[in-house]
Design a protein around this motif. Sequence first.
Motif: not given
Length: 497
Positions: A170-173, A216-217, A219-223, A337-342
Amino acid sequence: MEMNQKVQQNRQKERNIYILAILLCLYVLKPLFQIAVYNRPGMDDYGYGLRAYMALNNGGGVLSLLKAACDTVKWAYTSFSGLYTSAFMLALHPGIWGEKAYALSTWIIFGTIYFLTFWSVFILNRNLLKRSVLFVATASLVLVTTIVLRLPSPSQGLYWYNGAMNYMPFAFMIVLNLCLLLEVDSAPDSRKGKRLLGVSMVLSFLISGGNHVTSFANILLLLFVAAYKGTRKQFYVLLPLLTACVGFAIMYFSPGTQSRAAFFAGEGVSRSAVGTIIATLRRWQYIPGEWMSISWMLSMLVVTPTAMEVAYKNRERFSRIFPIGPLVMTFTVISGMLCVPHLATGFFGEGRVMNVIWIAFVLLSWFDCFMIWGWLAANDLVNFRAIFEKKYCAAAALLAVCVGVFGVFRFHDGVMSSSLLANQELAHGKAAYYGQQMDERIEKFKDPGLIEVSVTPIQEPSSLLFVAEIEENPLLWPNDVMGTWYGGKQISLTNVE
């Protein structure tokens, strides 16, 4: 006639350069595939693959396997995680065809991320460089090799199928998704542009069903892309952003996600948004020391020759303003990306989570490198023409790439590269001993005369192949699903203390 011969000679030299780079990558990757022979299923592999495994044992064909995978998605969505895309992929791991077939996991994982990288580089090459397909194949292999050599958790990124396929592709997608939008830029209203936009919309939806962090990453990049395109009144990027958000909502508000959140809440996990933001900002004080290391600098050296060429050939596309925006984007995306798991668990995630956050950091660093070289070209701060007209420019570029790749492979940097670690475990017989212990354990699980099976802990487990030990209690996960997998056994771990 002489001109044609010169062109042919130059092309042959280029091919030789690419072949040398490919051979170097294959050399440093070889131990990673050799050690995979001793890999065996573990932990969540049994739970996710159980339905497909039972379908195979009952003589089912392709349709039965697909139905089993869909049933796994339903189970995950309603009771475990809500991840509708990755659950389908995890259900069909190679271990369902036999424990030794699980060794194919590394080939599948690497092949998947290589394919996605190849597609992305192919699009970028067609728009920015216009080199041969061999260049695309070589560049893709170099980039993927550089990344997998320094994964924070190679065990959960290359060998544990469940951990790897839940995150790595998914990181590469996401990269491919952004490259597709770049391709749409050339003709957004044409039939081809609309088709590519449709692919991006589907891809965005699939990414949202992969895992929370990369979803989430994306979505952020598309924003960020939407904000940039909005200044040019190009609003088509809102469509993949919409499907990404819809997919994220479907996943996030699923019964499985809520059940998982309730579990962590029951464990006393603090889910304060303010606390998460503060913890993330504090985490940044350690990132330069941990990630912006010599290995990271060597990886930047790998992409520098291509970044310079892109800048040289496309200087009119780059802004004369220093690229503060891309740097801000890098900080924002990694922080998100760090916020999501935390926020969900109270800490920044297991190795598989840190793998994709680190990959995003490297990829965004490379993007920033390209943008900075483009800024230098746009402002005529470097005499690129003089550089690229040098007789030995191609050889110097190859040398930089080889030094970068080999340096990432050999340089310890406080942490041994995954390939060097694999080579060490192969040479010392540690991997073979681990494989032998796992096969002996599996043989006991398959013994029809045993109902209650107790095994001793793995001695000297492989750092790359071993994920986690089973529990002492046969009723706990993953013992329970392992017992079902092997015909209704009660599997437990002997307490040797």
